[in-house]
Enzyme design. Sequence first.
Site, PDB file in Angstrom:
ATOM      1  N   SER A 152      19.028  -7.312  23.097  1.00 39.72           N
ATOM      2  CA  SER A 152      19.626  -7.231  24.422  1.00 39.72           C
ATOM      3  C   SER A 152      20.900  -8.071  24.384  1.00 39.72           C
ATOM      4  CB  SER A 152      18.643  -7.727  25.481  1.00 39.72           C
ATOM      5  OG  SER A 152      19.207  -7.700  26.766  1.00 39.72           O
ATOM      6  N   TYR A 166      27.276  -0.989  30.423  1.00 42.26           N
ATOM      7  CA  TYR A 166      26.736  -1.814  29.346  1.00 42.26           C
ATOM      8  C   TYR A 166      25.604  -2.688  29.896  1.00 42.26           C
ATOM      9  CZ  TYR A 166      26.577  -5.154  25.457  1.00 42.26           C
ATOM     10  OH  TYR A 166      26.168  -5.948  24.415  1.00 42.26           O
ATOM     11  N   LYS A 170      21.526  -2.707  28.886  1.00 43.89           N
ATOM     12  CA  LYS A 170      20.839  -3.914  28.421  1.00 43.89           C
ATOM     13  C   LYS A 170      19.754  -4.358  29.412  1.00 43.89           C
ATOM     14  CE  LYS A 170      23.064  -4.582  24.548  1.00 43.89           C
ATOM     15  NZ  LYS A 170      22.381  -4.364  23.244  1.00 43.89           N
TER      16      LYS A 170
END
Length: 296
Positions: A152, A166, A170
């Site tokens: 992560s 993004y 994550k």
Amino acid sequence: MNPVNNQPYHLPVGAIWLITGCSSGIGREIAQFVATKPNQRLIATARDPSSLSYLPDNDPNILKLPLDVTSTASVSNAFKAAAAHFGETYHIDVVVNNAGYSLSGDTESATDEEAHQEIETLFFGTARVTMQAVKVMRQEKDHRGGLIFNISSLAGVCAFPGHAYYHAGKFAIEGWTESVAREMHPDWNINFCIVEPSGVKTQFEHGSKKYMEPHEAYAADDMPARKLEAWVGKGLKSGAGIEPVAIAEALFNVASRDEKVPLHLPLGSTAYKLIKSKLEKRLEDLETFKELGAIG
């Protein structure tokens, strides 16, 4: 709530590591690091296996494979090729789900294709590889168990302007991994570790960083995303960031120390400070607004 990682993990002699996204950056450093360790075996993967030329071709303990995490067939074929290569000694001991790239820019200008491809790579790619590995790890009668590192980021806990998709990918990895980890039967001894590094000193080769088209409404220097870009740029020029080899060393240490595996592993002082600050602020807000939430 089902506990996770409830017994110490013992890295076996002859352990097989499967690492995705080994063409550059963190994945490359982890692959190189594992390749130097005695009694460890490596499956290094990348979309273009020619990018793995830094690894030797004549070592039976190193297998280089093409793997596109956005393709179910590609993931399945990689696991089949690994089983064929290692034969009777085949098992998966450690997986590092590293493949992915950063998508930066003004969210209002993102296309559907850019957004979908980012989530497809970061999240669904991690999910595909993880579940293939779980299937192998739980079915082994004499060699049951394993360790799955899902890479992560600080960006999987704290969100900043200019990286919305993004962050979405994550954050999804974090929640999905926590849920899947709680589905495992304790006897399987399948361990999960969500790795949360802060900024890493990589050059983002081979398309590891992509940008959306700028949006004129967000172009001014006083816009939050522009201010963050300037701050990050200064940090990079000054040499800030974690060395990728330090991440490789940290993951190998977690795998080989014969202790319980942490479900969350922040890496770097910046990650520790910012994650701690976010959690403290959330606890503060939880208390401040608890009367508003008292509806049932």
